[in-house]
Write an enzyme that holds these catalytic residues in place. Structure first.
Site, PDB file in Angstrom:
ATOM      1  N   ARG A 197      44.838  31.037  33.345  1.00 23.32           N
ATOM      2  CA  ARG A 197      45.648  31.741  34.348  1.00 23.32           C
ATOM      3  C   ARG A 197      46.707  30.985  34.835  1.00 23.32           C
ATOM      4  O   ARG A 197      46.651  30.576  36.145  1.00 23.32           O
ATOM      5  CB  ARG A 197      44.745  32.293  35.392  1.00 23.32           C
ATOM      6  CG  ARG A 197      43.779  33.225  34.851  1.00 23.32           C
ATOM      7  CD  ARG A 197      42.903  33.937  35.971  1.00 23.32           C
ATOM      8  NE  ARG A 197      43.385  35.190  36.566  1.00 23.32           N
ATOM      9  CZ  ARG A 197      42.911  36.038  37.294  1.00 23.32           C
ATOM     10  NH1 ARG A 197      41.711  35.566  37.554  1.00 23.32           N
ATOM     11  NH2 ARG A 197      43.620  36.969  37.992  1.00 23.32           N
TER      12      ARG A 197
ATOM     13  N   ARG B 158      33.321  39.701  46.871  1.00 25.09           N
ATOM     14  CA  ARG B 158      34.780  39.352  46.785  1.00 25.09           C
ATOM     15  C   ARG B 158      35.635  40.778  46.537  1.00 25.09           C
ATOM     16  O   ARG B 158      36.597  40.886  47.074  1.00 25.09           O
ATOM     17  CB  ARG B 158      35.305  38.677  45.671  1.00 25.09           C
ATOM     18  CG  ARG B 158      34.859  37.120  45.829  1.00 25.09           C
ATOM     19  CD  ARG B 158      35.521  36.218  44.819  1.00 25.09           C
ATOM     20  NE  ARG B 158      36.752  36.426  44.628  1.00 25.09           N
ATOM     21  CZ  ARG B 158      37.399  36.534  43.457  1.00 25.09           C
ATOM     22  NH1 ARG B 158      36.966  36.058  42.373  1.00 25.09           N
ATOM     23  NH2 ARG B 158      38.955  36.847  43.292  1.00 25.09           N
TER      24      ARG B 158
ATOM     25  N   ASP C 234      40.369  44.714  34.069  1.00 27.21           N
ATOM     26  CA  ASP C 234      39.459  44.736  35.412  1.00 27.21           C
ATOM     27  C   ASP C 234      38.274  45.819  35.119  1.00 27.21           C
ATOM     28  O   ASP C 234      37.230  45.629  36.046  1.00 27.21           O
ATOM     29  CB  ASP C 234      40.015  44.898  36.598  1.00 27.21           C
ATOM     30  CG  ASP C 234      40.692  43.634  37.105  1.00 27.21           C
ATOM     31  OD1 ASP C 234      40.653  42.499  36.622  1.00 27.21           O
ATOM     32  OD2 ASP C 234      41.722  43.842  38.166  1.00 27.21           O
TER      33      ASP C 234
ATOM     34  N   CYS D 189      38.601  33.702  39.693  1.00 26.73           N
ATOM     35  CA  CYS D 189      37.678  34.071  38.983  1.00 26.73           C
ATOM     36  C   CYS D 189      37.952  33.107  37.561  1.00 26.73           C
ATOM     37  O   CYS D 189      39.151  32.716  37.276  1.00 26.73           O
ATOM     38  CB  CYS D 189      37.936  35.359  38.327  1.00 26.73           C
ATOM     39  SG  CYS D 189      37.174  36.629  39.383  1.00 26.73           S
TER      40      CYS D 189
ATOM     41  N   LYS E  99      41.605  46.068  46.901  1.00 25.55           N
ATOM     42  CA  LYS E  99      41.728  44.918  47.115  1.00 25.55           C
ATOM     43  C   LYS E  99      42.835  44.486  46.615  1.00 25.55           C
ATOM     44  O   LYS E  99      43.642  43.565  47.578  1.00 25.55           O
ATOM     45  CB  LYS E  99      40.380  44.131  46.471  1.00 25.55           C
ATOM     46  CG  LYS E  99      40.663  42.662  46.625  1.00 25.55           C
ATOM     47  CD  LYS E  99      39.384  42.002  45.727  1.00 25.55           C
ATOM     48  CE  LYS E  99      39.546  41.752  44.320  1.00 25.55           C
ATOM     49  NZ  LYS E  99      40.601  40.822  43.741  1.00 25.55           N
ATOM     50  N   ASN E 100      43.141  44.650  45.402  1.00 24.92           N
ATOM     51  CA  ASN E 100      44.490  44.097  44.867  1.00 24.92           C
ATOM     52  C   ASN E 100      46.035  44.629  45.563  1.00 24.92           C
ATOM     53  O   ASN E 100      47.073  43.975  45.143  1.00 24.92           O
ATOM     54  CB  ASN E 100      44.453  44.327  43.430  1.00 24.92           C
ATOM     55  CG  ASN E 100      43.494  43.375  42.845  1.00 24.92           C
ATOM     56  OD1 ASN E 100      42.820  42.602  43.385  1.00 24.92           O
ATOM     57  ND2 ASN E 100      43.112  43.524  41.466  1.00 24.92           N
TER      58      ASN E 100
HETATM   59  C1  UD1 Z   1      46.010  40.567  38.631  1.00 21.25           C
HETATM   60  C2  UD1 Z   1      44.886  41.129  39.322  1.00 21.25           C
HETATM   61  C3  UD1 Z   1      43.520  41.019  38.550  1.00 21.25           C
HETATM   62  C4  UD1 Z   1      43.801  41.781  37.099  1.00 21.25           C
HETATM   63  C5  UD1 Z   1      45.100  41.290  36.641  1.00 21.25           C
HETATM   64  C6  UD1 Z   1      45.515  41.956  35.411  1.00 21.25           C
HETATM   65  C7  UD1 Z   1      45.192  40.621  41.639  1.00 21.25           C
HETATM   66  C8  UD1 Z   1      44.863  40.057  42.906  1.00 21.25           C
HETATM   67  N1  UD1 Z   1      44.658  40.466  40.747  1.00 21.25           N
HETATM   68  O1  UD1 Z   1      45.751  39.176  38.539  1.00 21.25           O
HETATM   69  O2  UD1 Z   1      42.468  41.501  39.210  1.00 21.25           O
HETATM   70  O3  UD1 Z   1      42.734  41.129  36.361  1.00 21.25           O
HETATM   71  O4  UD1 Z   1      46.466  41.404  37.482  1.00 21.25           O
HETATM   72  O5  UD1 Z   1      45.772  43.330  35.459  1.00 21.25           O
HETATM   73  O6  UD1 Z   1      45.952  41.472  41.745  1.00 21.25           O
HETATM   74  N2  UD1 Z   1      50.122  34.424  33.062  1.00 21.25           N
HETATM   75  C9  UD1 Z   1      50.677  33.529  32.673  1.00 21.25           C
HETATM   76  N3  UD1 Z   1      51.797  32.925  33.655  1.00 21.25           N
HETATM   77  C10 UD1 Z   1      51.838  33.408  34.892  1.00 21.25           C
HETATM   78  C11 UD1 Z   1      51.198  34.307  35.309  1.00 21.25           C
HETATM   79  C12 UD1 Z   1      50.252  35.391  34.449  1.00 21.25           C
HETATM   80  O7  UD1 Z   1      50.724  33.201  31.584  1.00 21.25           O
HETATM   81  O8  UD1 Z   1      52.743  32.738  35.459  1.00 21.25           O
HETATM   82  C13 UD1 Z   1      49.057  35.255  32.277  1.00 21.25           C
HETATM   83  C14 UD1 Z   1      47.575  35.342  32.645  1.00 21.25           C
HETATM   84  O9  UD1 Z   1      47.099  33.821  32.291  1.00 21.25           O
HETATM   85  C15 UD1 Z   1      47.089  36.280  32.075  1.00 21.25           C
HETATM   86  C16 UD1 Z   1      48.128  37.495  32.023  1.00 21.25           C
HETATM   87  O10 UD1 Z   1      49.347  36.733  32.175  1.00 21.25           O
HETATM   88  O11 UD1 Z   1      46.546  35.995  30.718  1.00 21.25           O
HETATM   89  C17 UD1 Z   1      47.968  38.421  33.172  1.00 21.25           C
HETATM   90  O12 UD1 Z   1      47.878  37.800  34.333  1.00 21.25           O
HETATM   91  P1  UD1 Z   1      48.698  38.550  35.663  1.00 21.25           P
HETATM   92  O13 UD1 Z   1      49.339  39.817  35.292  1.00 21.25           O
HETATM   93  O14 UD1 Z   1      49.708  37.614  36.359  1.00 21.25           O
HETATM   94  O15 UD1 Z   1      47.295  38.767  36.644  1.00 21.25           O
HETATM   95  P2  UD1 Z   1      47.316  38.386  38.299  1.00 21.25           P
HETATM   96  O16 UD1 Z   1      48.255  38.867  39.034  1.00 21.25           O
HETATM   97  O17 UD1 Z   1      46.464  36.971  38.331  1.00 21.25           O
END
Ligand code: UD1
Length: 431
Positions: free
Chosen positions: A123, A410, A318, A118, A22-23
């Protein structure tokens, strides 16, 4: 609203074919926005998140066709005529923010509603936006929307404060059409990022992305007006390592003999390492063409462990909730410390309804085992929390009613079919 009823305890046996990730698929779909040529993505998993992303692409003007008799989907983004991703489409899926980089790169403008998804913490998307600004984009936030504009993007060195998966991907896609070289330091190293990099280099044969799988990615941008654009690209995404980890944990917690295929075991080596430390008996077959993991019966009870989640290649956040369900069947006190998301223990009260003894201390959960779980009505709160409830239900005595299954839909393709083929008594009912 559908619910799942699992009648446990279950003993599983057989083979599970893991679906495509999915990701990864969600990012590949976003990247399709960058090319005017048709692309075929093979074995597209039938998941709610994928449907949402396809709906978003169609809304932007893409043509989407499922090839008859297959799960291969043809996408043509030649006639994109919108640059705005509306709240209604974005609110259910955070990954929608990934259209920002591709639209900005190709059309010089994009507007995306602030994402939902989620409920596992705040986030934010500040790292995405700062990265795009470094490439020259003007970012404005208004009425719940992010607007990005740039007449031209120019390569830059971007040091991420945290290796965010989504930010790495968004910046990487925008950088494809940025002038010169973009270096992303402290980049995320998740396998889905390599998959996206490989896909982008297939779409644009002159594009070079260096540093695959490392924390420094260098993207040598191409000129979107003159670069060669590949025709009829067909791409098979990688297997879903989190789905694989989930079935692996289902097999281990029930001490079952199951074979998992269709993914790379090395993508979940942090998970297999922890399970082996607990006493699981795994055969990991890293065959180039047919990699698989076989779970074998273990003779001694599982042992408690301490686990910290971390960015890849560390233990995936995850898979944390599902691991907690396994820990309930292990002897002793286990501890899970969550370092990625601040609100990722929503499965705990639900597991407690089934008899689990778990104490939360800040970002750590202390799990007392072994614990004979009992079936109970429980509620899904987010995607992976729901998967933990399924894993726990397999080991529980009696019926577990898992409500709000839309969270599971999902991210888990054909969950009931896959589990019933393994011998689990499971059915979907209208709640
Ligand atoms: C992706 C995955 C999700 C997984 C996560 C971490 C997808 C669709 N989803 O989510 O399943 O749990 O990676 O492996 O691929 N953060 C910030 N600012 C930002 C971006 C992120 O502070 O601009 C923080 C987030 O709040 C979180 C951490 O960084 O605490 C990790 O987030 P991130 O790696 O960006 O996760 P996603 O890409 O949203």
């Amino acid at each position: 609203m559908d619910k799942l009823v699992i009648d446990g305890p279950s003993s599983l046996s057989g083979v599970v074919e893991i679906s495509r990730a999915k990701n990864s698929v969600l990012k590949l779909l976003a990247a399709c926005l960058m090319t005017s040529e048709s692309v075929i993505i093979e074995a597209m998993p039938e998941l709610q998140d994928v449907k949402t992303m396809l709906k978003l692409l169609k809304h932007l003007g893409a043509e989407v066709t499922t090839l008859p008799g297959t799960q291969n989907v043809k996408i043509n983004c030649e006639k994109i005529n919108q640059w705005k991703a509306h709240y209604e489409l974005v609110k259910t899926m955070r990954a929608s923010i990934l259209v920002l980089g591709p639209l900005l790169g190709r059309f010089g403008q994009a507007e995306v509603s602030l994402p939902g998804g989620c409920a596992i913490g705040a986030r934010p998307i500040d790292i995405h936006l700062k990265g795009l600004e470094k490439l020259g984009a003007k970012i404005t936030l208004e009425a719940g929307y992010v607007r990005a504009e740039a007449s031209e993007l120019v390569g830059a060195t971007i040091v991420l404060p945290f290796p965010s998966v989504g930010a790495t991907e968004n910046i990487m896609m925008a950088a494809v059409f940025a002038k010169g070289k973009t270096v992303i330091e402290n980049a995320a190293k998740e396998p889905e990022i390599s998959d996206l990099g490989n896909f982008l280099m297939k779409l644009f044969p002159e594009l070079v992305i260096e540093g695959d799988g490392t924390s420094t990615l260098t993207i040598h941008g191409v000129d979107r007006k003159t670069t060669k654009v590949a025709q009829n690209v067909t791409y098979l995404p990688i297997g879903d390592r989190i789905e694989a980890a989930t079935y692996l944990m289902a097999a281990v917690t029930t001490n079952s003999e199951v074979t998992l295929t269709g993914f790379y075991p090395k993508h979940i080596s942090a998970v297999t390492h922890v399970l082996e430390e607990m006493g699981a008996n795994l055969e990991i077959i890293n065959d180039k063409d047919h990699p698989k993991i076989k779970t074998k019966k273990y003779l001694k009870p599982l042992k408690a462990v301490h686990v910290d989640t971390a960015p890849y290649p560390g233990f995936p956040t995850d898979a944390q909730a599902q691991l907690m369900a396994v820990m309930l069947s292990a002897t002793g006190t286990s501890v899970v410390t969550e370092h990625i998301f601040e609100n990722r223990f929503m499965h705990v009260p639900e597991l407690e309804r089934m008899g689990a003894k778990i104490t939360l201390k800040g970002n750590a959960a202390v799990i007392e085992g072994p614990c004979q779980l009992k079936g109970a009505p429980v509620m899904c709160t987010d995607l992976r929390a729901s998967a933990a409830l399924v894993v726990a239900a397999l080991n529980a005595e009696g019926k577990t009613d898992i409500q709000r299954v839309y969270h599971l839909d999902r991210g888990y393709e054909n969950l009931e079919e896959k589990l019933s083929q393994l011998g689990c008594v499971i059915k979907r009912e209208r709640a």
